[in-house]
Design a protein around this motif. Structure first.
Motif, PDB file in Angstrom:
ATOM      1  N   ASP A   8       0.739  -1.044  -0.034  1.00  0.00           N
ATOM      2  CA  ASP A   8      -0.030  -0.006  -0.016  1.00  0.00           C
ATOM      3  C   ASP A   8       0.816   1.192  -0.155  1.00  0.00           C
ATOM      4  OD1 ASP A   8      -2.312  -1.588  -0.126  1.00  0.00           O
ATOM      5  OD2 ASP A   8      -2.419  -1.672   2.406  1.00  0.00           O
ATOM      6  N   SER A   9       1.886   1.229   0.813  1.00  0.00           N
ATOM      7  CA  SER A   9       2.757   2.298   0.878  1.00  0.00           C
ATOM      8  C   SER A   9       3.360   2.627  -0.521  1.00  0.00           C
ATOM      9  CB  SER A   9       3.908   2.374   1.712  1.00  0.00           C
ATOM     10  OG  SER A   9       3.382   2.239   3.061  1.00  0.00           O
ATOM     11  N   ALA A  10       3.732   1.465  -1.068  1.00  0.00           N
ATOM     12  CA  ALA A  10       4.360   1.398  -2.574  1.00  0.00           C
ATOM     13  C   ALA A  10       3.298   2.002  -3.461  1.00  0.00           C
ATOM     14  CB  ALA A  10       4.951   0.321  -3.052  1.00  0.00           C
ATOM     15  N   ARG A  11       2.119   1.619  -3.614  1.00  0.00           N
ATOM     16  CA  ARG A  11       1.229   2.116  -4.434  1.00  0.00           C
ATOM     17  C   ARG A  11       1.096   3.744  -4.127  1.00  0.00           C
ATOM     18  NH1 ARG A  11      -2.730  -3.028  -3.299  1.00  0.00           N
ATOM     19  NH2 ARG A  11      -1.995  -4.187  -5.017  1.00  0.00           N
ATOM     20  N   ARG A  12       1.095   4.176  -2.707  1.00  0.00           N
ATOM     21  CA  ARG A  12       0.805   5.654  -2.600  1.00  0.00           C
ATOM     22  C   ARG A  12       1.969   6.159  -3.214  1.00  0.00           C
ATOM     23  NH1 ARG A  12      -1.412   3.865   2.066  1.00  0.00           N
ATOM     24  NH2 ARG A  12       0.586   3.751   3.124  1.00  0.00           N
ATOM     25  N   LEU A  13       3.085   5.710  -3.099  1.00  0.00           N
ATOM     26  CA  LEU A  13       4.434   6.502  -3.337  1.00  0.00           C
ATOM     27  C   LEU A  13       4.226   6.569  -5.071  1.00  0.00           C
ATOM     28  CD1 LEU A  13       7.228   7.937  -3.315  1.00  0.00           C
ATOM     29  CD2 LEU A  13       8.086   5.674  -3.437  1.00  0.00           C
ATOM     30  N   ALA A  14       3.881   5.868  -5.549  1.00  0.00           N
ATOM     31  CA  ALA A  14       3.693   5.516  -7.325  1.00  0.00           C
ATOM     32  C   ALA A  14       2.758   6.459  -7.987  1.00  0.00           C
ATOM     33  CB  ALA A  14       3.138   4.212  -7.779  1.00  0.00           C
ATOM     34  N   ARG A  15       1.626   6.562  -7.007  1.00  0.00           N
ATOM     35  CA  ARG A  15       0.713   7.638  -7.517  1.00  0.00           C
ATOM     36  C   ARG A  15       1.103   8.901  -7.113  1.00  0.00           C
ATOM     37  NH1 ARG A  15      -2.602   3.737  -5.064  1.00  0.00           N
ATOM     38  NH2 ARG A  15      -3.165   4.776  -3.173  1.00  0.00           N
ATOM     39  N   ALA A  16       1.745   9.222  -6.136  1.00  0.00           N
ATOM     40  CA  ALA A  16       2.304  10.488  -5.798  1.00  0.00           C
ATOM     41  C   ALA A  16       3.352  11.069  -6.890  1.00  0.00           C
ATOM     42  CB  ALA A  16       3.015  10.498  -4.436  1.00  0.00           C
ATOM     43  N   ILE A  17       4.077  10.177  -7.220  1.00  0.00           N
ATOM     44  CA  ILE A  17       5.186  10.455  -8.266  1.00  0.00           C
ATOM     45  C   ILE A  17       4.447  10.900  -9.650  1.00  0.00           C
ATOM     46  CG2 ILE A  17       6.929   9.592  -9.637  1.00  0.00           C
ATOM     47  CD1 ILE A  17       7.970   7.890  -7.027  1.00  0.00           C
ATOM     48  N   ILE A  18       3.494  10.173  -9.990  1.00  0.00           N
ATOM     49  CA  ILE A  18       2.899  10.176 -11.183  1.00  0.00           C
ATOM     50  C   ILE A  18       1.836  11.247 -11.111  1.00  0.00           C
ATOM     51  CG2 ILE A  18       1.163   9.249 -12.806  1.00  0.00           C
ATOM     52  CD1 ILE A  18       3.901   8.018 -12.790  1.00  0.00           C
ATOM     53  N   SER A  19       1.379  11.851  -9.955  1.00  0.00           N
ATOM     54  CA  SER A  19       0.649  12.864  -9.788  1.00  0.00           C
ATOM     55  C   SER A  19       1.630  14.292 -10.114  1.00  0.00           C
ATOM     56  CB  SER A  19      -0.039  13.137  -8.567  1.00  0.00           C
ATOM     57  OG  SER A  19      -1.019  11.986  -8.393  1.00  0.00           O
ATOM     58  N   ASP A  20       2.657  14.146  -9.364  1.00  0.00           N
ATOM     59  CA  ASP A  20       3.647  15.157  -9.626  1.00  0.00           C
ATOM     60  C   ASP A  20       4.004  15.548 -11.037  1.00  0.00           C
ATOM     61  OD1 ASP A  20       3.588  15.772  -7.120  1.00  0.00           O
ATOM     62  OD2 ASP A  20       5.540  15.023  -6.538  1.00  0.00           O
ATOM     63  N   VAL A  21       4.202  14.140 -11.809  1.00  0.00           N
ATOM     64  CA  VAL A  21       4.487  14.291 -13.286  1.00  0.00           C
ATOM     65  C   VAL A  21       3.578  15.163 -14.018  1.00  0.00           C
ATOM     66  CG1 VAL A  21       4.925  13.058 -15.416  1.00  0.00           C
ATOM     67  CG2 VAL A  21       6.086  12.337 -13.296  1.00  0.00           C
ATOM     68  N   ALA A  22       2.253  14.670 -13.565  1.00  0.00           N
ATOM     69  CA  ALA A  22       1.192  15.107 -14.375  1.00  0.00           C
ATOM     70  C   ALA A  22       1.125  16.534 -13.896  1.00  0.00           C
ATOM     71  CB  ALA A  22      -0.015  14.665 -13.942  1.00  0.00           C
ATOM     72  N   LEU A  23       1.170  17.242 -12.734  1.00  0.00           N
ATOM     73  CA  LEU A  23       0.770  18.356 -12.253  1.00  0.00           C
ATOM     74  C   LEU A  23       1.759  19.318 -12.682  1.00  0.00           C
ATOM     75  CD1 LEU A  23      -0.448  20.290 -10.129  1.00  0.00           C
ATOM     76  CD2 LEU A  23       1.314  19.659  -8.628  1.00  0.00           C
ATOM     77  N   TYR A  24       3.419  18.956 -12.923  1.00  0.00           N
ATOM     78  CA  TYR A  24       4.237  19.963 -13.449  1.00  0.00           C
ATOM     79  C   TYR A  24       4.349  19.862 -14.844  1.00  0.00           C
ATOM     80  CZ  TYR A  24       5.570  20.473  -8.528  1.00  0.00           C
ATOM     81  OH  TYR A  24       5.218  20.795  -7.225  1.00  0.00           O
ATOM     82  N   ASN A  25       3.579  19.033 -15.640  1.00  0.00           N
ATOM     83  CA  ASN A  25       3.582  18.863 -17.055  1.00  0.00           C
ATOM     84  C   ASN A  25       2.337  19.247 -17.686  1.00  0.00           C
ATOM     85  OD1 ASN A  25       6.644  18.284 -17.486  1.00  0.00           O
ATOM     86  ND2 ASN A  25       6.198  16.997 -15.767  1.00  0.00           N
ATOM     87  N   ARG A  26       1.380  19.795 -17.329  1.00  0.00           N
ATOM     88  CA  ARG A  26      -0.046  19.684 -17.715  1.00  0.00           C
ATOM     89  C   ARG A  26      -0.237  20.043 -19.246  1.00  0.00           C
ATOM     90  NH1 ARG A  26      -2.829  23.349 -12.819  1.00  0.00           N
ATOM     91  NH2 ARG A  26      -2.957  21.857 -11.576  1.00  0.00           N
ATOM     92  N   GLU A  27       0.649  20.770 -19.623  1.00  0.00           N
ATOM     93  CA  GLU A  27       0.469  21.098 -21.117  1.00  0.00           C
ATOM     94  C   GLU A  27       0.922  20.037 -21.987  1.00  0.00           C
ATOM     95  OE1 GLU A  27       2.821  24.845 -22.076  1.00  0.00           O
ATOM     96  OE2 GLU A  27       1.459  25.765 -20.972  1.00  0.00           O
ATOM     97  N   LYS A  28       2.278  19.022 -21.476  1.00  0.00           N
ATOM     98  CA  LYS A  28       2.664  18.043 -21.928  1.00  0.00           C
ATOM     99  C   LYS A  28       1.636  16.875 -21.899  1.00  0.00           C
ATOM    100  CE  LYS A  28       7.577  18.263 -21.764  1.00  0.00           C
ATOM    101  NZ  LYS A  28       8.955  17.702 -21.202  1.00  0.00           N
ATOM    102  N   VAL A  29       0.913  16.813 -21.000  1.00  0.00           N
ATOM    103  CA  VAL A  29      -0.048  15.700 -20.738  1.00  0.00           C
ATOM    104  C   VAL A  29      -1.183  15.917 -21.661  1.00  0.00           C
ATOM    105  CG1 VAL A  29      -2.073  14.899 -19.308  1.00  0.00           C
ATOM    106  CG2 VAL A  29       0.429  15.239 -18.528  1.00  0.00           C
ATOM    107  N   GLU A  30      -1.799  17.155 -21.935  1.00  0.00           N
ATOM    108  CA  GLU A  30      -2.764  17.762 -22.725  1.00  0.00           C
ATOM    109  C   GLU A  30      -2.395  17.293 -24.335  1.00  0.00           C
ATOM    110  OE1 GLU A  30      -5.760  21.387 -23.724  1.00  0.00           O
ATOM    111  OE2 GLU A  30      -4.729  21.454 -21.708  1.00  0.00           O
ATOM    112  N   SER A  31      -1.453  17.649 -24.436  1.00  0.00           N
ATOM    113  CA  SER A  31      -0.790  17.482 -25.945  1.00  0.00           C
ATOM    114  C   SER A  31      -0.761  15.912 -26.088  1.00  0.00           C
ATOM    115  CB  SER A  31       0.495  18.295 -25.939  1.00  0.00           C
ATOM    116  OG  SER A  31       1.241  17.738 -27.217  1.00  0.00           O
ATOM    117  N   GLY A  32       0.130  15.377 -25.055  1.00  0.00           N
ATOM    118  CA  GLY A  32       0.115  13.960 -25.402  1.00  0.00           C
ATOM    119  C   GLY A  32      -0.876  12.823 -25.562  1.00  0.00           C
ATOM    120  N   ILE A  33      -2.108  13.450 -25.213  1.00  0.00           N
ATOM    121  CA  ILE A  33      -3.373  12.778 -24.837  1.00  0.00           C
ATOM    122  C   ILE A  33      -4.159  13.161 -26.352  1.00  0.00           C
ATOM    123  CG2 ILE A  33      -5.731  12.492 -24.070  1.00  0.00           C
ATOM    124  CD1 ILE A  33      -3.582  10.827 -22.179  1.00  0.00           C
TER     125      ILE A  33
END
Length: 87
Positions: A8-33
């Motif tokens: 569960d701790s590992a899953r939380r860490l993974a989600r936190a890391i991916i959330s940060d990637v998405a948060l700090y790269n919003r334009e790239k996420v939108e463009s990539g999708i």
């Protein structure tokens, strides 16, 4: 540093890391999708997050599976509101 051995701790860490990637790269996420090249556009960011995650999680937990599931759950599913030909 001790590695995370709790799933569960590992899953939380993974989600936190991916959330940060998405948060700090919003334009790239939108463009990539929109252009169906999200993994190409975020390759460096995702790889950096993956390496950080792997360095923190015990290999017995199969960190590659946990991380990949977090990418889908956090990055792809949350981007479902963005118009794209992929959905």
């Amino acid at each position: 540093m001790n590695k995370i051995e709790n799933i569960d701790s590992a899953r939380r860490l993974a989600r936190a890391i991916i959330s940060d990637v998405a948060l700090y790269n919003r334009e790239k996420v939108e463009s990539g999708i929109k252009n169906d090249d999200i993994f190409d556009v975020l390759q460096d960011e995702l790889e950096e997050g993956r390496q950080h995650f792997f360095s923190r999680v015990a290999p017995e937990l199969e960190p590659e599976v946990i991380f990949d599931l977090a990418v889908v759950d956090v990055l792809i599913k949350r981007a479902g509101k963005i118009e794209s030909s992929i959905w």
